[in-house]
Design an enzyme around this catalytic site. Structure first.
Site, PDB file in Angstrom:
ATOM      1  N   ASP A  97      21.811  34.236  55.291  1.00 18.23           N
ATOM      2  CA  ASP A  97      21.353  33.911  56.836  1.00 18.23           C
ATOM      3  C   ASP A  97      19.908  33.976  56.800  1.00 18.23           C
ATOM      4  O   ASP A  97      19.166  34.070  55.721  1.00 18.23           O
ATOM      5  CB  ASP A  97      22.036  35.015  57.687  1.00 18.23           C
ATOM      6  CG  ASP A  97      21.792  36.489  57.157  1.00 18.23           C
ATOM      7  OD1 ASP A  97      20.790  36.545  56.336  1.00 18.23           O
ATOM      8  OD2 ASP A  97      22.221  37.397  57.852  1.00 18.23           O
ATOM      9  N   ASP A 283      32.224  33.570  58.037  1.00 19.81           N
ATOM     10  CA  ASP A 283      31.989  35.024  57.467  1.00 19.81           C
ATOM     11  C   ASP A 283      32.391  35.970  58.140  1.00 19.81           C
ATOM     12  O   ASP A 283      32.081  35.938  59.474  1.00 19.81           O
ATOM     13  CB  ASP A 283      30.781  34.905  56.825  1.00 19.81           C
ATOM     14  CG  ASP A 283      29.675  35.208  57.895  1.00 19.81           C
ATOM     15  OD1 ASP A 283      29.394  34.366  58.867  1.00 19.81           O
ATOM     16  OD2 ASP A 283      29.093  36.148  58.036  1.00 19.81           O
ATOM     17  N   CYS A 326      52.369  41.196  50.209  1.00 21.13           N
ATOM     18  CA  CYS A 326      51.155  40.993  49.570  1.00 21.13           C
ATOM     19  C   CYS A 326      51.027  41.159  48.219  1.00 21.13           C
ATOM     20  O   CYS A 326      51.544  42.037  47.457  1.00 21.13           O
ATOM     21  CB  CYS A 326      49.975  42.131  50.271  1.00 21.13           C
ATOM     22  SG  CYS A 326      48.261  41.933  49.534  1.00 21.13           S
ATOM     23  N   CYS A 328      48.095  41.360  46.202  1.00 20.54           N
ATOM     24  CA  CYS A 328      46.809  41.815  45.839  1.00 20.54           C
ATOM     25  C   CYS A 328      47.104  43.077  44.728  1.00 20.54           C
ATOM     26  O   CYS A 328      48.404  43.759  44.633  1.00 20.54           O
ATOM     27  CB  CYS A 328      45.914  42.339  46.617  1.00 20.54           C
ATOM     28  SG  CYS A 328      46.099  43.851  47.397  1.00 20.54           S
ATOM     29  N   CYS A 331      48.014  46.423  46.391  1.00 23.67           N
ATOM     30  CA  CYS A 331      49.719  46.324  46.913  1.00 23.67           C
ATOM     31  C   CYS A 331      50.547  46.474  45.776  1.00 23.67           C
ATOM     32  O   CYS A 331      51.619  46.864  45.809  1.00 23.67           O
ATOM     33  CB  CYS A 331      50.032  45.534  47.808  1.00 23.67           C
ATOM     34  SG  CYS A 331      48.954  45.608  49.499  1.00 23.67           S
ATOM     35  N   HIS A 357      41.734  45.218  49.362  1.00 22.66           N
ATOM     36  CA  HIS A 357      43.252  44.635  50.139  1.00 22.66           C
ATOM     37  C   HIS A 357      42.835  43.803  51.252  1.00 22.66           C
ATOM     38  O   HIS A 357      43.573  42.519  51.211  1.00 22.66           O
ATOM     39  CB  HIS A 357      44.157  45.574  50.625  1.00 22.66           C
ATOM     40  CG  HIS A 357      45.290  45.146  51.563  1.00 22.66           C
ATOM     41  ND1 HIS A 357      46.367  44.494  51.074  1.00 22.66           N
ATOM     42  CD2 HIS A 357      45.250  45.037  52.697  1.00 22.66           C
ATOM     43  CE1 HIS A 357      47.022  44.261  52.238  1.00 22.66           C
ATOM     44  NE2 HIS A 357      46.456  44.706  53.121  1.00 22.66           N
TER      45      HIS A 357
END
Lengths: 379, 379
Positions: A97, A283, A326, A328, A331, A357
């Site tokens: 930014d 974002d 999930c 991931c 998880c 997660h």
């Protein structure tokens, strides 16, 4: 060619599947970009960022904040280290930014003039000055694939008059940002090693919550011809219908063949909604910040998004993962009971695992949206 | 068979290569055991612990602290979750201490009687009572592969009289620990699923800095016939020559066919030295605690161990890894400059990465020592 935006499919509601190719590689859009404030996605190691999410391909592009890196460790140090990619060992695309948002929200004793903004560091009170030219200089030293024009961030709420007045400064600063960038873009640390490629400067549409000012701002910026356009100044406290309306009304005036980026949003259902409207990039600090505060996102059986507060007593003996659907790495391995224990014990691993997660949840959401868009009838 | 200690090689100075097989798998000794205080090796995810170190085989055994887990989340909760292995998702061997050390060092308002110790929690001031029987009960609920007798930890320095008096309590408590354990060892959460195996209770030799008391303590404990013996009450502030002397003088009286464990040591050169003297197991919070404070271990060209303070200004622009000869995932990827930036910025990733390097340094040290011992002439 330092940026290529290849549209694959556009649906009736405006959502698009595309590939954005940048000096550090390709990005499938719509994309969610995790925020790596101080050249680190807080509490998550880079190798995890590279493989997070259901397909194991990880985050394809991340952000870093110019304001924070300028103050610490300093942009010249990062330039000496070869730019922010090498500094943090992240070889995929990045975006910085302009520093403006933090100058206006974090720093103390701001003095704004047409020339720029004088402010005091939130770290040590030291005095600094950011102009469009200085922001460009700092961002070129950092060397992200995409950098942003320096603009004024109006407080919310702001009157029509105040917002309109601010637009004048914002557009003048956008033009000065572009002029400086065009003259100095070859100074990016990796210019030669990447075959003469350079960074890409995106414009930022402002205009507060006023559709006609958004249109005016979009038209002015499009005249300046940037390779991509952001929609800034949203998600600052306004109702969500207003955010959606401003995005929709601004997208109308932005070229369809260039990437469109909504800054700083949002909740998982928001990023999904905006992506389906035609936003290509978003974002937000939310997945990592929420994770650090013990808040995790889940999807119920109907696919609706829910929030789980891990510290609640009902999780103490819960042998289930955060989200049974999930895939991931958190998880797949850890129970709610263990994650609650880590959080309530103040253990560092809690922030790491809950952030992982949430980031996977966001990236998976966008993977699904991209698949949906690709499979939708084109217009 | 819940413990098997297979000696492969013993060298003239006493160092031994062995394989210690426990209910959750084999451990090559001499071994360094990272400390996972509250069922987490602070700031390091379990999957990293599984592959840390030069051969990628990770830590083979880790510790957890009974005192901390008893207070939070509570041993009964962990028992309900299947024991500490399942609770934290760590399927390799684990060891718990008795809680005694923390009761004596962390808690407030201790009242010691022959029955046990009344103390107040360092977390909330609540009142608790630990006896040998209660420590065993808690450790059986946690279900580590190795558990430790409950003993009195004498302050340092302590007079001969005070130390001798304390030994009486320590030995009585060891006997009571063993009696309770023998009667209740089938209550471990994984008793049935591991084919009727149970935990292993180790004795702890005390005796302060007095060699004759160490001998007396060793003899008393050996009479009780434990499957392994620890040497406790060292590294409490005494000079290093005294630590070494006490270890050497205690090892003489411990059976050669059983594992010998020195608790709470030490610096990397110490663990190497003691391993070569015949100590099979060691643990210490130092690699992770030092990492959190920005201190990392390196080896110079002569193989001598050095300490690097990452926050020093001289590291700000240093493009080198922490240790050019280290093969850990941190040295393979990150510069001193970046690690210093993370540390000085207070970023969570700093503790994670510096802890990973230090743990790898310790594990690699022991890998090298094991190879040396295996290649040394046997006696």
């Amino acid at each position: 060619m330092s940026l290529n935006f290849q549209l694959h499919n556009t649906t009736a509601p405006g959502g698009r599947r595309a590939t954005l190719t940048l000096p550090h590689g390709p990005v499938e859009t719509p994309v969610f970009m995790p925020v790596g404030t101080a050249a680190t996605v807080k509490a998550v190691p880079q190798d995890v960022m590279e493989r997070i999410g259901q397909n194991g391909t990880g985050a394809r592009i991340i952000l870093a904040n110019t304001y924070h890196l300028y103050l610490r460790p300093g942009h010249e140090l990062i330039r000496e280290m070869g730019g922010v990619h090498k500094f943090m060992s992240w070889d995929r695309p990045m975006l910085t930014d302009s520093g403006g948002f933090q100058v206006f929200s974090l720093s103390k004793l701001r003095k704004i003039s047409p020339e720029g903004v004088e402010f005091r560091s939130h770290l040590d009170g030291s005095k600094h000055f950011f102009s469009p030219e200085h922001s460009m200089k700092v961002q070129i030293a950092l060397g992200a694939d995409i950098m942003m024009v320096f603009d004024e961030c109006v407080e919310h709420p702001a009157t029509y008059e105040r917002t309109r007045e601010s637009l004048g400064l914002t557009h003048a600063w956008a033009a000065r940002s572009k002029a400086y960038f065009d003259e100095h873009k070859h100074e990016v640390p990796w210019h030669e090693e990447r075959g003469g490629q350079h960074q890409n400067l995106f414009g930022i549409v402002q205009g507060g919550m006023y559709a006609d000012l958004r249109k005016e701002s979009a038209e002015r910026l499009v005249e300046m011809d940037f390779p991509g356009y952001a929609i800034g100044g949203l998600a600052v406290g306004e109702p969500r219908e207003v955010t959606r309306e401003m995005i929709a009304r601004t997208l109308e005036w932005l070229p369809k063949d260039k990437p469109r980026y909504v800054m700083g949003v949002g909740y998982p259902d928001e990023i999904e909604e905006y992506a389906r409207m035609g936003v290509d990039m978003m974002d937000c600090v939310l997945p990592t910040r929420a994770g650090r505060h013990g808040l995790v996102f889940t999807r119920n059986e109907d696919g609706a998004i829910e929030r789980l507060n891990i510290k609640r007593t009902e999780n103490a003996r819960d042998p289930r993962p955060i989200d049974a659907n999930c895939t991931c790495m958190v998880c797949a391995r850890y129970t709610r009971a263990y994650l609650r224990h880590l959080f309530t014990s103040g253990e560092a691993l809690s922030a790491t695992l809950l952030s992982i997660h949430n980031l996977a949840f966001y990236l998976d959401t966008m993977t699904r949206v991209r698949a949906d868009l690709a499979a939708s009838p084109a217009v």
